[in-house]
Design a protein around this motif. Sequence first.
Motif, PDB file in Angstrom:
ATOM      1  N   LEU A  29      54.361  37.617  46.908  1.00 14.81           N
ATOM      2  CA  LEU A  29      52.881  37.423  46.850  1.00 14.81           C
ATOM      3  C   LEU A  29      52.739  37.427  45.225  1.00 14.81           C
ATOM      4  O   LEU A  29      51.459  36.574  45.577  1.00 14.81           O
ATOM      5  CB  LEU A  29      51.616  38.558  47.462  1.00 14.81           C
ATOM      6  CG  LEU A  29      51.834  38.659  49.332  1.00 14.81           C
ATOM      7  CD1 LEU A  29      50.723  40.119  49.521  1.00 14.81           C
ATOM      8  CD2 LEU A  29      51.125  37.266  49.763  1.00 14.81           C
ATOM      9  N   ALA A  30      52.973  37.936  44.622  1.00 15.47           N
ATOM     10  CA  ALA A  30      52.338  38.166  43.113  1.00 15.47           C
ATOM     11  C   ALA A  30      52.660  37.007  42.162  1.00 15.47           C
ATOM     12  O   ALA A  30      52.446  36.412  41.662  1.00 15.47           O
ATOM     13  CB  ALA A  30      53.042  39.355  42.365  1.00 15.47           C
ATOM     14  N   GLU A  31      54.025  36.065  43.010  1.00 16.15           N
ATOM     15  CA  GLU A  31      54.889  35.095  42.330  1.00 16.15           C
ATOM     16  C   GLU A  31      53.797  33.558  43.219  1.00 16.15           C
ATOM     17  O   GLU A  31      52.787  33.190  42.021  1.00 16.15           O
ATOM     18  CB  GLU A  31      56.105  34.619  43.619  1.00 16.15           C
ATOM     19  CG  GLU A  31      56.820  35.587  42.606  1.00 16.15           C
ATOM     20  CD  GLU A  31      58.658  35.454  43.311  1.00 16.15           C
ATOM     21  OE1 GLU A  31      58.610  34.949  44.354  1.00 16.15           O
ATOM     22  OE2 GLU A  31      59.601  35.327  42.560  1.00 16.15           O
ATOM     23  N   GLU A  32      53.450  33.676  44.348  1.00 16.85           N
ATOM     24  CA  GLU A  32      51.938  32.641  44.828  1.00 16.85           C
ATOM     25  C   GLU A  32      50.528  33.013  44.207  1.00 16.85           C
ATOM     26  O   GLU A  32      50.345  32.010  43.835  1.00 16.85           O
ATOM     27  CB  GLU A  32      52.072  33.209  46.771  1.00 16.85           C
ATOM     28  CG  GLU A  32      51.088  32.496  46.681  1.00 16.85           C
ATOM     29  CD  GLU A  32      50.611  32.281  48.753  1.00 16.85           C
ATOM     30  OE1 GLU A  32      49.570  32.647  49.061  1.00 16.85           O
ATOM     31  OE2 GLU A  32      51.973  33.132  49.134  1.00 16.85           O
ATOM     32  N   VAL A  65      50.635  45.560  52.682  1.00 16.60           N
ATOM     33  CA  VAL A  65      50.358  44.337  51.022  1.00 16.60           C
ATOM     34  C   VAL A  65      49.855  43.153  51.501  1.00 16.60           C
ATOM     35  O   VAL A  65      50.490  42.768  52.794  1.00 16.60           O
ATOM     36  CB  VAL A  65      51.458  44.640  50.452  1.00 16.60           C
ATOM     37  CG1 VAL A  65      52.780  43.785  50.582  1.00 16.60           C
ATOM     38  CG2 VAL A  65      51.804  44.303  48.778  1.00 16.60           C
ATOM     39  N   ARG A  66      49.038  42.596  50.962  1.00 16.95           N
ATOM     40  CA  ARG A  66      48.399  41.059  50.821  1.00 16.95           C
ATOM     41  C   ARG A  66      47.479  40.603  49.467  1.00 16.95           C
ATOM     42  O   ARG A  66      47.623  41.104  48.581  1.00 16.95           O
ATOM     43  CB  ARG A  66      47.861  41.617  52.504  1.00 16.95           C
ATOM     44  CG  ARG A  66      46.409  41.984  51.679  1.00 16.95           C
ATOM     45  CD  ARG A  66      45.018  42.300  52.730  1.00 16.95           C
ATOM     46  NE  ARG A  66      43.905  43.147  52.834  1.00 16.95           N
ATOM     47  CZ  ARG A  66      43.396  42.681  53.086  1.00 16.95           C
ATOM     48  NH1 ARG A  66      43.599  42.542  54.578  1.00 16.95           N
ATOM     49  NH2 ARG A  66      42.200  43.945  52.903  1.00 16.95           N
ATOM     50  N   LEU A  67      47.400  39.233  50.167  1.00 14.26           N
ATOM     51  CA  LEU A  67      46.486  38.518  48.931  1.00 14.26           C
ATOM     52  C   LEU A  67      44.811  39.395  49.076  1.00 14.26           C
ATOM     53  O   LEU A  67      44.775  39.225  50.292  1.00 14.26           O
ATOM     54  CB  LEU A  67      46.643  37.196  49.203  1.00 14.26           C
ATOM     55  CG  LEU A  67      47.231  36.709  48.108  1.00 14.26           C
ATOM     56  CD1 LEU A  67      47.543  35.167  48.465  1.00 14.26           C
ATOM     57  CD2 LEU A  67      47.980  36.791  47.060  1.00 14.26           C
ATOM     58  N   HIS A  68      44.178  40.149  48.142  1.00 14.69           N
ATOM     59  CA  HIS A  68      42.902  40.549  48.307  1.00 14.69           C
ATOM     60  C   HIS A  68      41.999  39.332  49.126  1.00 14.69           C
ATOM     61  O   HIS A  68      41.980  38.074  48.698  1.00 14.69           O
ATOM     62  CB  HIS A  68      42.337  40.310  46.850  1.00 14.69           C
ATOM     63  CG  HIS A  68      41.966  42.201  46.627  1.00 14.69           C
ATOM     64  ND1 HIS A  68      40.257  41.129  47.721  1.00 14.69           N
ATOM     65  CD2 HIS A  68      41.128  42.889  46.770  1.00 14.69           C
ATOM     66  CE1 HIS A  68      39.507  42.560  47.070  1.00 14.69           C
ATOM     67  NE2 HIS A  68      40.407  43.335  46.578  1.00 14.69           N
ATOM     68  N   PRO A  72      41.809  35.383  45.444  1.00 13.36           N
ATOM     69  CA  PRO A  72      43.445  35.017  45.988  1.00 13.36           C
ATOM     70  C   PRO A  72      44.708  35.057  44.412  1.00 13.36           C
ATOM     71  O   PRO A  72      45.471  35.356  45.028  1.00 13.36           O
ATOM     72  CB  PRO A  72      43.005  33.319  45.649  1.00 13.36           C
ATOM     73  CG  PRO A  72      42.037  32.949  45.125  1.00 13.36           C
ATOM     74  CD  PRO A  72      40.917  33.866  45.087  1.00 13.36           C
ATOM     75  N   ALA A  73      43.835  35.758  43.506  1.00  8.03           N
ATOM     76  CA  ALA A  73      45.078  35.814  42.631  1.00  8.03           C
ATOM     77  C   ALA A  73      44.991  37.537  42.054  1.00  8.03           C
ATOM     78  O   ALA A  73      44.989  37.527  40.932  1.00  8.03           O
ATOM     79  CB  ALA A  73      44.510  35.356  41.361  1.00  8.03           C
ATOM     80  N   THR A  74      44.823  37.660  43.500  1.00  6.14           N
ATOM     81  CA  THR A  74      45.090  39.460  43.372  1.00  6.14           C
ATOM     82  C   THR A  74      45.906  39.934  44.279  1.00  6.14           C
ATOM     83  O   THR A  74      45.800  39.491  45.629  1.00  6.14           O
ATOM     84  CB  THR A  74      43.559  39.582  43.390  1.00  6.14           C
ATOM     85  OG1 THR A  74      43.113  39.594  41.617  1.00  6.14           O
ATOM     86  CG2 THR A  74      43.913  41.858  43.936  1.00  6.14           C
ATOM     87  N   VAL A  75      46.660  40.813  44.256  1.00  6.91           N
ATOM     88  CA  VAL A  75      48.006  40.865  44.964  1.00  6.91           C
ATOM     89  C   VAL A  75      47.206  43.235  45.582  1.00  6.91           C
ATOM     90  O   VAL A  75      46.636  43.126  44.690  1.00  6.91           O
ATOM     91  CB  VAL A  75      49.386  41.393  44.804  1.00  6.91           C
ATOM     92  CG1 VAL A  75      50.255  42.260  46.071  1.00  6.91           C
ATOM     93  CG2 VAL A  75      49.862  40.149  44.656  1.00  6.91           C
TER      94      VAL A  75
END
Length: 335
Positions: A29-32, A65-68, A72-75
């Motif tokens: 997700l961090a890479e995404e 764990v997910r995208l916030h 969308p640029a936060t895990v």
Amino acid sequence: MTTSRRMGEWVRAEDPSAVGAVRRRAVELAEEAGFDSFMIGQTAVAVSEAVSNLVKHAMQGSVMVRLHPEAPATVELIALDRGPGMADVTRALRDGYSTSGTLGIGLGAIARIATGYDVHSLPGKGTVLALHFTAEQADRPPLRASGLTRPIGEETVCGDGYAIAETETATTLLVCDGLGHGHIAAQVSQRAVELFLEMHEQEPVEIVRRLHAGLSGTRGGAVAVARVERDGVLYAGLGNVSGWVAHAEGRQGMVSVPGIAGYQGGRLRQFAYELPGYATVILHTDGLTDRWDPAATPGLFARTPAVVAAGLMREAGSRRDDACVVTARPGHGER
């Protein structure tokens, strides 16, 4: 800004293998989200430490764990457990503090790595922890709203869904409980989300009216829409979705009319409720019992919407039904 549900998958933190599984998902997700290599590594370290703590010291721990849902640029990582809890969270956040058998071990270091965090803990009741990590130069989430879903039993697909739409002055929420469980119910809630995101600026009662028409031909479901503004909330619901204005001293129920969206319903109505600045608006499906009591979890309703949602899922959620809870405030500063 509008977002559909960013569901994430709950992982039971009962075995050391959970640490690697959640860390790998956090890295993906961090890479995404566009994190640089340093921030990806930092996120992996903090997530590993948080889940490892849960595995070692918690009881009935779960983590996702997910995208916030607001950025969308936060895990985002959310962890919850039942007992042993911490008597002094502020002290637990200090480096070097350690009490055997609690999640205080390493909490200060985890919080220092994260872009933002919030935690609620009660001795003998358990801990809820929310962490988020934001890419360099990206906007941080405003922390005005949050939502969680959890499927029935050991299923992997939840038939309940939600969406959040935010403007500078208001936050509009949707909750949909698709009839039944699994993929067919999820198709109903996903269709409701799609329709909502096309018309979220309209009045809640009009949104519900159009959802009722738009879900015709599906299995149908229960829906509710709330618009949270600075000093009040507008609410319209059709079917068995619960709406509340809650705070530390109590709660006020909001009225839904009987029926099934997509099939039958009475005269739709919109209701207005006062909203004190310290209150939280809560929508949830019948996968959460409505017998929860703010007084039973002192301090919970002073926390961020993400922690309130997770605390309610832990306290009131049932494993015998799909569950969804969404929370919002007129505004909430980042921690």
